[in-house]
Enzyme design. Structure first.
Site, PDB file in Angstrom:
ATOM      1  CE  LYS A   1      -0.338  -0.283   4.984  1.00  0.00           C
ATOM      2  NZ  LYS A   1      -1.132  -0.290   6.180  1.00  0.00           N
TER       3      LYS A   1
ATOM      4  CG  ASN B   1       3.470  -0.570   4.389  1.00  0.00           C
ATOM      5  OD1 ASN B   1       3.547   0.193   5.364  1.00  0.00           O
ATOM      6  ND2 ASN B   1       2.751  -1.668   4.394  1.00  0.00           N
TER       7      ASN B   1
ATOM      8  CB  THR C   1      -4.399  -2.092   4.326  1.00  0.00           C
ATOM      9  OG1 THR C   1      -3.134  -1.982   4.960  1.00  0.00           O
ATOM     10  CG2 THR C   1      -5.179  -0.831   4.527  1.00  0.00           C
TER      11      THR C   1
END
Ligand code: AMP
Length: 388
Positions: A254, A257, A288
């Site tokens: 995501k 990161n 997530t």
């Protein structure tokens, strides 16, 4: 551009552990963000390139390091400014964290100089010049630092409070993250050069990502151009080919990161949810919400194809500015939309980009486009810079 490509491979940081590299540069190359305005960056980038250690194959220690960078007294080259240290580590250490004992203490006694795989020199805070704060993580602060001994490399030093890792029951996960990351050598994966600990903290010596968090750039701009998105996805796919080849599934791709190197190249920076799982299929629910694939939403087994799905979500989010199945009102709706692969594109998206995203966001993991095909997809190839 050749210079940019070589910079990517010569990360601005310290090669202290025994290393091996993937070898040749990946097929992907470097995105050069057009929006970032850092007047002093080009010069710093050049300097950092000089400070860089090559990703070479050998057991190294400090004596094998590349030639030293210019020192402060060098008249021809200014030294890199690591900024002002705010004394935060000492101040924080007075108030924060407890000494950990027992099994947890043994789990967290992490010291790269004792590593059986890649023994490195013994490190401690005394061997580092502290610079400006780079950010605050959940478990401690991150600082820009420089090694006191030549060749005076620039690094990010991340602190983790052991007692907080234990309180959050992530001591094993953290150990695993460190073990995974210290063995990875790829230009789009942040290098972990070494680590040491004291009574209360673990210190990670990480490759410095000069342009910071990708997420901040995305938030500021709202979305990225197709060109910029394609270049990031190119680098991301290349890093995933490398990870999957080592049986590492990332599982938490995501924007939050991802970091950016000094030349704007993408760097995967967080391995908190990674699994080193040769031949294993996992059923743990993690990651997530917006990036979860249908098999995880439905509590089924999953494998490395979760990263292919997440790559599709990431591509979409880069260009649209929000994840494809996001429903701010209700997590259940997001789950439902993921399970149905309820994918809608705004008219602004090019047919090639749509094609790639649709081929990655497939319900059946086996039908998701292989990463090697991502790397030769027309949308990726179209925007890949020529490397001479
Ligand atoms: P983290 O603990 O990894 O969440 O890091 C906290 C913050 O420190 C991040 O949000 C970044 O802004 C910064 N940071 C972490 N690692 C690095 C790095 N290697 N290079 C530059 N900045 C970093």
């Amino acid at each position: 551009m050749a210079t940019v490509g070589s910079v990517t491979r010569q990360i601005a940081a310290l090669e202290i552990s025994g290393t091996s590299s993937k070898g040749p540069a990946p097929t992907s190359s470097v995105a050069r963000p057009t929006h970032a305005k850092h007047p002093s960056q080009p010069n710093i980038a050049k300097l950092l390139t000089k400070f860089a250690a090559p990703h070479h194959q050998s057991q190294t220690n400090l004596s094998n390091l590349p030639p030293p960078p210019p020192s402060r007294s060098d008249k021809t080259q200014p030294a890199i400014d690591i900024g002002r240290y705010d004394g935060g580590l000492e101040i924080e250490n007075e108030k924060r964290g407890d000494v950990v004992t027992g099994d947890a203490a043994a789990d967290l006694a992490l010291d790269s100089s004792l590593s059986r795989i890649y023994p490195t020199q013994e490190w401690s805070l005394h061997l580092l010049d502290m610079g400006r704060p780079l950010g605050k993580g959940k478990f401690g602060r991150v600082y820009m630092v420089r090694t006191k001994t030549a060749p005076n490399y620039i690094l990010a030093l991340k602190t983790l409070y052991k007692s907080e890792l234990v309180k959050n029951k992530v001591e094993k996960q953290t150990r695993r993250e460190i073990e995974i990351q210290q063995n990875l050598r790829h230009p789009n994966i942040l290098r972990l050069y070494g680590f040491f600990h004291d009574e209360k903290r673990i210190f990670l010596m990480i490759e410095y990502a000069g342009k910071g968090e990708l997420y901040k750039h995305l938030s500021k701009l709202g979305s990225f151009s197709e060109k910029r998105s394609a270049r990031y996805i190119d680098q991301m796919a290349d890093a995933l080919v490398y990870l999957h080849g080592k049986h590492v599934i990332h599982r938490d791709i995501k924007p939050e990161n991802l970091l950016l190197g000094i030349n704007g190249e993408l760097k995967i920076g967080d391995f908190g949810w990674s699994v080193h799982a040769p031949g294993l299929r996992r059923m743990t629910l993690c990651g997530t919400l917006d990036y979860l694939p249908p098999e995880m939403v439905e509590g089924k087994e999953h494998n490395e194809k979760v990263d292919h799905w997440a790559l599709g979500v990431l591509t979409y989010e880069f260009m649209i500015g929000s994840a494809p199945f996001e429903d701010r009102g209700s997590a259940n709706n997001t789950y439902r939309r993921i399970a149905k692969v309820d994918l809608k594109f705004p008219s602004t998206i090019s047919p090639d980009a749509k094609d790639l995203i649709s081929k990655l966001l497939r319900y059946d993991p086996q039908e998701r486009l292989p990463l090697t095909e991502v790397l030769c997809h027309p949308w990726i190839v179209k925007y890949r810079p020529n490397v001479t």
